[in-house]
Scaffold this motif. Structure first.
Motif, PDB file in Angstrom:
ATOM      1  N   LEU A 231      -6.807   3.774   6.963  1.00  0.00           N
ATOM      2  CA  LEU A 231      -5.838   3.092   7.816  1.00  0.00           C
ATOM      3  C   LEU A 231      -5.768   3.766   9.176  1.00  0.00           C
ATOM      4  CD1 LEU A 231      -2.859   2.572   5.337  1.00  0.00           C
ATOM      5  CD2 LEU A 231      -4.535   0.882   6.068  1.00  0.00           C
ATOM      6  N   THR A 232      -5.533   2.978  10.199  1.00  0.00           N
ATOM      7  CA  THR A 232      -5.345   3.543  11.533  1.00  0.00           C
ATOM      8  C   THR A 232      -3.906   4.028  11.671  1.00  0.00           C
ATOM      9  OG1 THR A 232      -4.631   1.462  12.527  1.00  0.00           O
ATOM     10  CG2 THR A 232      -7.017   1.891  12.480  1.00  0.00           C
ATOM     11  N   TYR A 233      -3.648   4.776  12.735  1.00  0.00           N
ATOM     12  CA  TYR A 233      -2.289   5.230  12.999  1.00  0.00           C
ATOM     13  C   TYR A 233      -1.360   4.029  13.174  1.00  0.00           C
ATOM     14  CZ  TYR A 233       1.593   7.748  15.067  1.00  0.00           C
ATOM     15  OH  TYR A 233       2.836   8.263  15.321  1.00  0.00           O
ATOM     16  N   ALA A 234      -1.847   2.984  13.842  1.00  0.00           N
ATOM     17  CA  ALA A 234      -1.043   1.766  14.032  1.00  0.00           C
ATOM     18  C   ALA A 234      -0.738   1.097  12.688  1.00  0.00           C
ATOM     19  CB  ALA A 234      -1.763   0.798  14.954  1.00  0.00           C
ATOM     20  N   ASP A 235      -1.729   1.062  11.782  1.00  0.00           N
ATOM     21  CA  ASP A 235      -1.504   0.497  10.443  1.00  0.00           C
ATOM     22  C   ASP A 235      -0.402   1.266   9.711  1.00  0.00           C
ATOM     23  OD1 ASP A 235      -3.587  -1.351  10.763  1.00  0.00           O
ATOM     24  OD2 ASP A 235      -5.058  -0.043   9.785  1.00  0.00           O
ATOM     25  N   LEU A 236      -0.483   2.602   9.771  1.00  0.00           N
ATOM     26  CA  LEU A 236       0.529   3.428   9.105  1.00  0.00           C
ATOM     27  C   LEU A 236       1.914   3.205   9.714  1.00  0.00           C
ATOM     28  CD1 LEU A 236      -1.432   6.764   8.649  1.00  0.00           C
ATOM     29  CD2 LEU A 236      -0.632   5.246   6.839  1.00  0.00           C
ATOM     30  N   ALA A 237       1.970   3.047  11.024  1.00  0.00           N
ATOM     31  CA  ALA A 237       3.254   2.806  11.687  1.00  0.00           C
ATOM     32  C   ALA A 237       3.850   1.473  11.244  1.00  0.00           C
ATOM     33  CB  ALA A 237       3.075   2.828  13.199  1.00  0.00           C
ATOM     34  N   GLU A 238       3.013   0.448  11.107  1.00  0.00           N
ATOM     35  CA  GLU A 238       3.499  -0.853  10.635  1.00  0.00           C
ATOM     36  C   GLU A 238       4.017  -0.755   9.202  1.00  0.00           C
ATOM     37  OE1 GLU A 238       0.387  -3.718  11.102  1.00  0.00           O
ATOM     38  OE2 GLU A 238       0.468  -3.637  13.288  1.00  0.00           O
ATOM     39  N   MET A 239       3.313   0.015   8.381  1.00  0.00           N
ATOM     40  CA  MET A 239       3.743   0.169   6.995  1.00  0.00           C
ATOM     41  C   MET A 239       5.027   0.979   6.919  1.00  0.00           C
ATOM     42  SD  MET A 239       0.069   0.634   5.186  1.00  0.00           S
ATOM     43  CE  MET A 239       0.383  -0.025   3.561  1.00  0.00           C
ATOM     44  N   ARG A 240       5.142   1.997   7.749  1.00  0.00           N
ATOM     45  CA  ARG A 240       6.343   2.825   7.766  1.00  0.00           C
ATOM     46  C   ARG A 240       7.559   1.997   8.189  1.00  0.00           C
ATOM     47  NH1 ARG A 240       8.141   5.429   4.949  1.00  0.00           N
ATOM     48  NH2 ARG A 240       6.426   6.848   4.790  1.00  0.00           N
ATOM     49  N   ALA A 241       7.333   0.984   9.021  1.00  0.00           N
ATOM     50  CA  ALA A 241       8.433   0.154   9.518  1.00  0.00           C
ATOM     51  C   ALA A 241       9.070  -0.705   8.418  1.00  0.00           C
ATOM     52  CB  ALA A 241       7.948  -0.732  10.656  1.00  0.00           C
ATOM     53  N   VAL A 242       8.354  -0.968   7.322  1.00  0.00           N
ATOM     54  CA  VAL A 242       8.900  -1.845   6.280  1.00  0.00           C
ATOM     55  C   VAL A 242       9.539  -1.095   5.119  1.00  0.00           C
ATOM     56  CG1 VAL A 242       7.313  -3.725   6.829  1.00  0.00           C
ATOM     57  CG2 VAL A 242       6.739  -2.142   4.979  1.00  0.00           C
ATOM     58  N   THR A 243       9.339   0.225   5.039  1.00  0.00           N
ATOM     59  CA  THR A 243       9.913   0.985   3.924  1.00  0.00           C
ATOM     60  C   THR A 243      10.029   2.454   4.287  1.00  0.00           C
ATOM     61  OG1 THR A 243       9.740   1.483   1.566  1.00  0.00           O
ATOM     62  CG2 THR A 243       7.692   1.424   2.791  1.00  0.00           C
ATOM     63  N   ASP A 244      10.922   3.134   3.595  1.00  0.00           N
ATOM     64  CA  ASP A 244      11.030   4.575   3.791  1.00  0.00           C
ATOM     65  C   ASP A 244      10.476   5.343   2.582  1.00  0.00           C
ATOM     66  OD1 ASP A 244      13.026   3.930   2.018  1.00  0.00           O
ATOM     67  OD2 ASP A 244      14.618   4.958   3.092  1.00  0.00           O
ATOM     68  N   LEU A 245       9.731   4.646   1.722  1.00  0.00           N
ATOM     69  CA  LEU A 245       9.078   5.310   0.591  1.00  0.00           C
ATOM     70  C   LEU A 245       8.100   6.363   1.093  1.00  0.00           C
ATOM     71  CD1 LEU A 245       8.036   2.359  -1.768  1.00  0.00           C
ATOM     72  CD2 LEU A 245       9.834   4.032  -2.159  1.00  0.00           C
ATOM     73  N   PRO A 246       7.921   7.444   0.344  1.00  0.00           N
ATOM     74  CA  PRO A 246       6.872   8.398   0.697  1.00  0.00           C
ATOM     75  C   PRO A 246       5.499   7.718   0.614  1.00  0.00           C
ATOM     76  CG  PRO A 246       8.381   9.368  -0.894  1.00  0.00           C
ATOM     77  CD  PRO A 246       8.715   7.910  -0.802  1.00  0.00           C
ATOM     78  N   LEU A 247       4.681   7.904   1.635  1.00  0.00           N
ATOM     79  CA  LEU A 247       3.324   7.369   1.656  1.00  0.00           C
ATOM     80  C   LEU A 247       2.366   8.525   1.407  1.00  0.00           C
ATOM     81  CD1 LEU A 247       3.525   5.025   4.784  1.00  0.00           C
ATOM     82  CD2 LEU A 247       3.946   4.452   2.384  1.00  0.00           C
ATOM     83  N   ASP A 248       1.640   8.463   0.318  1.00  0.00           N
ATOM     84  CA  ASP A 248       0.662   9.499  -0.014  1.00  0.00           C
ATOM     85  C   ASP A 248      -0.680   9.112   0.570  1.00  0.00           C
ATOM     86  OD1 ASP A 248       2.616  10.795  -1.529  1.00  0.00           O
ATOM     87  OD2 ASP A 248       2.056   9.736  -3.351  1.00  0.00           O
ATOM     88  N   LEU A 249      -1.264  10.030   1.318  1.00  0.00           N
ATOM     89  CA  LEU A 249      -2.541   9.773   1.984  1.00  0.00           C
ATOM     90  C   LEU A 249      -3.493  10.896   1.641  1.00  0.00           C
ATOM     91  CD1 LEU A 249      -4.158   8.071   4.041  1.00  0.00           C
ATOM     92  CD2 LEU A 249      -3.156   9.488   5.829  1.00  0.00           C
ATOM     93  N   TYR A 250      -4.595  10.558   0.990  1.00  0.00           N
ATOM     94  CA  TYR A 250      -5.598  11.539   0.596  1.00  0.00           C
ATOM     95  C   TYR A 250      -6.644  11.633   1.691  1.00  0.00           C
ATOM     96  CZ  TYR A 250      -9.432  13.727  -1.938  1.00  0.00           C
ATOM     97  OH  TYR A 250     -10.435  14.553  -2.314  1.00  0.00           O
ATOM     98  N   LEU A 251      -6.893  12.842   2.162  1.00  0.00           N
ATOM     99  CA  LEU A 251      -7.895  13.070   3.200  1.00  0.00           C
ATOM    100  C   LEU A 251      -8.895  14.098   2.721  1.00  0.00           C
ATOM    101  CD1 LEU A 251      -5.604  13.393   6.336  1.00  0.00           C
ATOM    102  CD2 LEU A 251      -6.919  11.406   5.629  1.00  0.00           C
TER     103      LEU A 251
END
Length: 64
Positions: free
Chosen positions: A32-52
């Protein structure tokens, strides 16, 4: 609720559905791009786990 068998949501609508179903944390795709993550963050405050993953050449020290 976190279930590793659930698909990883790649858009805000899918993330909202998982949140509405009672998810307590969500694994998101690593491409996901930073913009994608920002859009997802805007709809929920759930913790988002991202594996890198990173190569050893990205600052990891190695013993000799």
């Amino acid at each position: 609720m976190e279930d590793q068998r659930l698909p990883r949501p790649s858009n805000p609508a899918a993330l909202r559905v998982l949140a509405d179903l009672g998810a307590s944390t969500v694994n998101v795709p690593s491409d996901l791009t930073y913009a994608d993550l920002a859009e997802m963050r805007a709809v929920t405050d759930l913790p988002l786990d991202l594996y890198l993953e990173s190569s050893d050449g990205l600052g990891a020290s190695s013993g000799s």
